[in-house]
Scaffold this active site. Structure first.
Site, PDB file in Angstrom:
ATOM      1  N   THR A 141     -13.197  26.077 127.341  1.00 30.01           N
ATOM      2  CA  THR A 141     -11.746  25.835 127.244  1.00 30.01           C
ATOM      3  C   THR A 141     -11.396  24.352 127.087  1.00 30.01           C
ATOM      4  O   THR A 141     -12.075  23.491 127.625  1.00 30.01           O
ATOM      5  CB  THR A 141     -11.008  26.363 128.503  1.00 30.01           C
ATOM      6  OG1 THR A 141     -11.405  27.689 128.766  1.00 30.01           O
ATOM      7  CG2 THR A 141      -9.516  26.309 128.354  1.00 30.01           C
ATOM      8  N   ARG A 169     -12.804  41.416 125.645  1.00 31.27           N
ATOM      9  CA  ARG A 169     -12.554  40.895 127.004  1.00 31.27           C
ATOM     10  C   ARG A 169     -11.384  39.890 126.958  1.00 31.27           C
ATOM     11  O   ARG A 169     -11.264  39.089 126.043  1.00 31.27           O
ATOM     12  CB  ARG A 169     -13.821  40.231 127.519  1.00 31.27           C
ATOM     13  CG  ARG A 169     -13.648  39.469 128.842  1.00 31.27           C
ATOM     14  CD  ARG A 169     -13.440  37.994 128.600  1.00 31.27           C
ATOM     15  NE  ARG A 169     -13.446  37.227 129.836  1.00 31.27           N
ATOM     16  CZ  ARG A 169     -13.247  35.921 129.893  1.00 31.27           C
ATOM     17  NH1 ARG A 169     -13.051  35.240 128.781  1.00 31.27           N
ATOM     18  NH2 ARG A 169     -13.234  35.292 131.043  1.00 31.27           N
ATOM     19  N   VAL A 170     -10.507  39.974 127.942  1.00 31.47           N
ATOM     20  CA  VAL A 170      -9.380  39.047 128.016  1.00 31.47           C
ATOM     21  C   VAL A 170      -9.609  38.092 129.184  1.00 31.47           C
ATOM     22  O   VAL A 170      -9.785  38.541 130.324  1.00 31.47           O
ATOM     23  CB  VAL A 170      -8.046  39.802 128.195  1.00 31.47           C
ATOM     24  CG1 VAL A 170      -6.891  38.814 128.288  1.00 31.47           C
ATOM     25  CG2 VAL A 170      -7.827  40.772 127.043  1.00 31.47           C
ATOM     26  N   GLY A 171      -9.626  36.807 128.905  1.00 32.62           N
ATOM     27  CA  GLY A 171      -9.814  35.801 129.953  1.00 32.62           C
ATOM     28  C   GLY A 171      -8.493  35.257 130.451  1.00 32.62           C
ATOM     29  O   GLY A 171      -7.420  35.827 130.196  1.00 32.62           O
ATOM     30  N   ASP A 172      -8.564  34.152 131.141  1.00 33.83           N
ATOM     31  CA  ASP A 172      -7.371  33.582 131.782  1.00 33.83           C
ATOM     32  C   ASP A 172      -6.466  32.804 130.833  1.00 33.83           C
ATOM     33  O   ASP A 172      -5.262  32.690 131.066  1.00 33.83           O
ATOM     34  CB  ASP A 172      -7.800  32.619 132.901  1.00 33.83           C
ATOM     35  CG  ASP A 172      -8.662  31.478 132.353  1.00 33.83           C
ATOM     36  OD1 ASP A 172      -9.776  31.764 131.874  1.00 33.83           O
ATOM     37  OD2 ASP A 172      -8.202  30.318 132.368  1.00 33.83           O
ATOM     38  N   THR A 191      -9.487  25.781 133.821  1.00 31.16           N
ATOM     39  CA  THR A 191     -10.693  26.053 133.033  1.00 31.16           C
ATOM     40  C   THR A 191     -11.783  26.560 133.967  1.00 31.16           C
ATOM     41  O   THR A 191     -11.748  26.283 135.164  1.00 31.16           O
ATOM     42  CB  THR A 191     -11.159  24.777 132.292  1.00 31.16           C
ATOM     43  OG1 THR A 191     -12.392  25.054 131.633  1.00 31.16           O
ATOM     44  CG2 THR A 191     -11.364  23.607 133.239  1.00 31.16           C
ATOM     45  N   GLY A 192     -12.708  27.308 133.416  1.00 34.28           N
ATOM     46  CA  GLY A 192     -13.803  27.832 134.225  1.00 34.28           C
ATOM     47  C   GLY A 192     -13.897  29.341 134.112  1.00 34.28           C
ATOM     48  O   GLY A 192     -13.476  29.916 133.103  1.00 34.28           O
ATOM     49  N   GLY A 194     -13.016  32.724 133.917  1.00 37.28           N
ATOM     50  CA  GLY A 194     -11.683  33.280 133.703  1.00 37.28           C
ATOM     51  C   GLY A 194     -11.322  34.394 134.658  1.00 37.28           C
ATOM     52  O   GLY A 194     -10.147  34.532 135.046  1.00 37.28           O
TER      53      GLY A 194
HETATM   54  N1  GLY Z   1     -11.704  30.159 131.087  1.00 37.86           N
HETATM   55  C1  GLY Z   1     -11.897  30.708 129.835  1.00 37.86           C
HETATM   56  C2  GLY Z   1     -12.328  32.086 129.861  1.00 37.86           C
HETATM   57  O1  GLY Z   1     -12.750  32.574 130.896  1.00 37.86           O
HETATM   58  O2  GLY Z   1     -12.253  32.723 128.851  1.00 37.86           O
END
Ligand code: GLY
Length: 263
Positions: A141, A169-172, A191-192, A194
């Site tokens: 990110t 997959r849906v991240g943060d 960041t990190g 998700g």
């Molecule tokens: N932090 C980005 C993700 O997990 O996709």
């Protein structure tokens, strides 16, 4: 008149040798703000520089999903109550531009084929994003929070998704309150991992704590120590009501850079 300011990061795990790359993005944002540009423009253009830099996991340098695809997430939110996000877009080197295109629309977010269809109809570049294989220690990110001379704050974030995640997959990053949150006087980007960021509603809770009177450092340390699940590698950037910017991370090296127009 408010003092313009920027804070940006290159992702959890990117390491201090990426600081010059982030400085290039922050310099662009500073140039825009000093010329009287908006926080949105500064945050987007700085984010585009990071998306175009192949060392970061966003845009051009995004890591593959487990099926070998490259799918991009991006988001932007402003302190005057606007928001745009895109989820799992293909063939889009700069998804932050598509997210920003939604700021003044009746919808906030678009996913997958629908996001790409919108981008085609609006004339946004369609091009194969080659990406790269994930690897241990890959970064995660990019994010920029900018404040302009009117006091408006904008936060732009973009990612290919953290490593070893499946298609769909849906991240943060595209989830409001998770990878980003902005309201009057505060902007936060994360960041990190998700999943850990999402489960803790991290950005919203950090912003809320700052609005309640905590300093940036205290709010971020509280979040990293108390609300994020044990062992998750997380980084946060934030900007407060005076345009002060800060970055903090736990168990990971998140390079970050700030700039302020104050002389
Ligand atoms: N932090 C980005 C993700 O997990 O996709």
């Amino acid at each position: 008149m408010h003092v313009p300011a920027v804070v940006a990061h290159g992702g959890a795990g990117a390491g201090p040798h990426r600081l010059p790359n982030i400085e290039a993005a922050v310099s662009r944002a500073a140039e825009i703000l000093e010329a009287g540009g908006s926080a949105v423009e500064a945050a987007v253009e700085a984010c585009v520089i990071l998306e175009d830099d192949p060392v970061f996991n966003a845009g051009t340098g995004s890591v593959f999903r487990t099926d070998g695809s490259v799918l991009l997430d991006a988001s932007i939110q402003t302190s005057d109550g606007r928001m745009g996000f895109v989820i799992a877009m293909s063939d889009t080197p700069n998804p932050i531009r598509v997210a920003a295109d939604l700021l003044d629309e009746d919808i906030n977010g678009l996913a997958g084929d629908g996001a790409r269809l919108w981008a085609d109809q609006r004339g946004f570049e369609r091009a194969t994003v080659e990406g790269r294989p994930p690897h241990e220690g890959a970064s995660d990110t990019v994010g920029v929070v900018a404040r302009d001379a009117t006091g408006e704050i904008a936060c732009a974030t973009s990612t290919g998704g953290c490593s070893y995640r499946p298609r769909g997959r849906v991240g943060d990053v595209p989830l409001p309150g998770c990878g980003f949150w902005v309201q009057e006087g505060v902007g936060v980007g994360a960041t990190g991992i998700g999943e850990a960021i999402t489960k803790s509603l991290l950005s919203y809770r950090v912003a809320d704590r700052i609005i309640d009177g905590s300093g940036l450092g205290d709010a971020m340390r509280w979040a990293l120590d108390e609300i994020v699940e044990d062992g998750a590698e997380i980084g946060i950037i934030a900007m407060g009501s005076e345009g002060e910017g800060l970055g903090l991370s736990n168990r990971t090296n998140m390079p970050w850079v700030k700039w302020s127009g104050e002389r």
